[in-house]
Write a protein that holds these residues in place. Structure first.
Motif, mmCIF file in Angstrom:
data_model
loop_
_atom_site.group_PDB
_atom_site.id
_atom_site.type_symbol
_atom_site.label_atom_id
_atom_site.label_comp_id
_atom_site.label_asym_id
_atom_site.label_seq_id
_atom_site.Cartn_x
_atom_site.Cartn_y
_atom_site.Cartn_z
ATOM 1 N N ILE A 66 8.872 -0.351 -2.016
ATOM 2 C CA ILE A 66 7.603 -0.008 -1.222
ATOM 3 C C ILE A 66 7.757 -0.487 -0.012
ATOM 4 C CG2 ILE A 66 5.148 -0.801 -1.099
ATOM 5 C CD1 ILE A 66 5.206 -0.652 -4.128
ATOM 6 N N ARG A 67 8.417 -1.799 0.166
ATOM 7 C CA ARG A 67 8.596 -2.406 1.452
ATOM 8 C C ARG A 67 9.460 -1.780 2.315
ATOM 9 N NH1 ARG A 67 7.901 -8.797 -0.518
ATOM 10 N NH2 ARG A 67 5.907 -8.730 -0.530
ATOM 11 N N ALA A 68 10.378 -0.995 1.675
ATOM 12 C CA ALA A 68 11.352 -0.203 2.405
ATOM 13 C C ALA A 68 10.928 0.955 3.290
ATOM 14 C CB ALA A 68 12.559 0.474 1.818
ATOM 15 N N ARG A 116 -3.413 -7.963 3.562
ATOM 16 C CA ARG A 116 -4.080 -7.737 2.200
ATOM 17 C C ARG A 116 -3.119 -7.748 0.992
ATOM 18 N NH1 ARG A 116 -8.375 -7.679 -0.996
ATOM 19 N NH2 ARG A 116 -8.849 -5.445 -2.223
ATOM 20 N N PHE A 117 -2.195 -6.753 1.047
ATOM 21 C CA PHE A 117 -1.179 -6.450 0.097
ATOM 22 C C PHE A 117 0.110 -6.740 0.166
ATOM 23 C CE2 PHE A 117 -4.749 -3.039 0.274
ATOM 24 C CZ PHE A 117 -5.273 -3.290 -0.872
ATOM 25 N N GLY A 118 0.594 -7.181 1.270
ATOM 26 C CA GLY A 118 2.059 -7.642 1.464
ATOM 27 C C GLY A 118 2.992 -6.696 1.654
ATOM 28 N N PHE A 119 2.603 -5.296 1.862
ATOM 29 C CA PHE A 119 3.468 -4.117 1.977
ATOM 30 C C PHE A 119 2.666 -3.189 2.560
ATOM 31 C CE2 PHE A 119 1.600 -3.888 -2.342
ATOM 32 C CZ PHE A 119 0.854 -2.856 -2.490
ATOM 33 N N PRO A 120 3.470 -2.019 3.272
ATOM 34 C CA PRO A 120 2.816 -1.364 4.035
ATOM 35 C C PRO A 120 2.133 -0.058 3.207
ATOM 36 C CG PRO A 120 5.280 -0.711 3.810
ATOM 37 C CD PRO A 120 4.868 -1.975 3.122
ATOM 38 N N ALA A 139 -10.019 3.499 3.344
ATOM 39 C CA ALA A 139 -10.564 3.570 2.228
ATOM 40 C C ALA A 139 -9.805 2.773 1.047
ATOM 41 C CB ALA A 139 -10.994 4.866 1.551
ATOM 42 N N ARG A 140 -8.484 2.843 1.128
ATOM 43 C CA ARG A 140 -7.596 2.167 -0.006
ATOM 44 C C ARG A 140 -7.544 0.556 0.312
ATOM 45 N NH1 ARG A 140 -2.390 5.813 -0.193
ATOM 46 N NH2 ARG A 140 -1.603 3.641 -0.758
ATOM 47 N N ASP A 147 -3.907 -1.897 -8.063
ATOM 48 C CA ASP A 147 -4.366 -0.553 -7.946
ATOM 49 C C ASP A 147 -3.492 -0.075 -7.073
ATOM 50 O OD1 ASP A 147 -6.024 -0.388 -10.031
ATOM 51 O OD2 ASP A 147 -7.729 -0.624 -9.050
ATOM 52 N N GLU A 148 -3.395 -0.822 -5.762
ATOM 53 C CA GLU A 148 -2.687 -0.341 -4.636
ATOM 54 C C GLU A 148 -1.236 -0.485 -4.872
ATOM 55 O OE1 GLU A 148 -2.681 1.840 -1.199
ATOM 56 O OE2 GLU A 148 -4.673 1.412 -2.670
ATOM 57 N N PHE A 149 -0.578 -1.127 -5.293
ATOM 58 C CA PHE A 149 0.864 -1.081 -5.822
ATOM 59 C C PHE A 149 1.180 0.201 -6.760
ATOM 60 C CE2 PHE A 149 4.587 -2.372 -8.428
ATOM 61 C CZ PHE A 149 5.520 -3.078 -7.452
#
Length: 170
Positions: A66-68, A116-120, A139-140, A147-149
């Motif tokens: 995800i972070r890539a 908020r999430f620690g990833f893009p 919205a997300r 849920d976002e992961f």
């Protein structure tokens, strides 16, 4: 260069992985793991093997995947450091033609989302215009981290599917 599934299935591991470079952003391990499931009868079978490789990875490996991914209209885009695939996708959504207000909004959303999430934020942008991307992005931000992961992984699977279809002869 368009590929045939039969040709891809016959390749050694290193060549197989090289031919799938860019399908999963900076993450050749996904293709490396799918290689063992050869031969593939068709594109959907290859796609399923790749997605299953991603989904069966550890949470740490998934987070690294995800972070890539780059931010949308973010620092890497501005610096011209996106992969060819990401450059084409972001340009296709006209993120390279943001108004100053849209660009400022995307930068603020990128900062808020990452904090908020620690990833893009990840979205398969094909078929979306800038306004829809910004609306989805905003919205997300209300989602839970769990849920976002999961949504990020779903979006990565969609991106990979689109990228695969561009490379193969039906």
């Amino acid at each position: 260069m368009l590929l045939a599934i039969q040709t891809l299935s016959s390749l050694d591991r290193a060549t197989f992985v090289a031919m799938l470079e860019g399908v999963f952003e900076h993450s050749p391990w996904v293709a490396e793991r799918a290689w063992a499931q050869r031969p593939f009868a068709d594109l959907p079978e290859l796609e399923l093997a790749l997605i299953n490789s991603m989904l069966s990875a550890t949470a740490a490996e998934q987070l690294a995947l995800i972070r890539a991914h780059p931010e949308l209209a973010g620092k890497a885009a501005i610096a011209g450091e996106l992969t060819a695939e990401s450059t084409r996708e972001q340009a296709g959504a006209r993120l390279d033609a943001c108004t100053p207000a849209e660009f400022a909004r995307l930068q603020a959303l990128n900062a808020s989302y990452t904090a908020r999430f620690g990833f893009p934020f990840i979205l398969a942008v094909r078929g979306f215009d800038r306004a829809a991307i910004i609306e989805c992005f905003a919205a997300r931000l209300a989602n839970t981290a769990e849920d976002e992961f999961s949504e990020a992984l779903r979006q990565i699977a969609r991106i990979a599917s689109l990228r695969l279809r561009e490379r193969f002869i039906s």
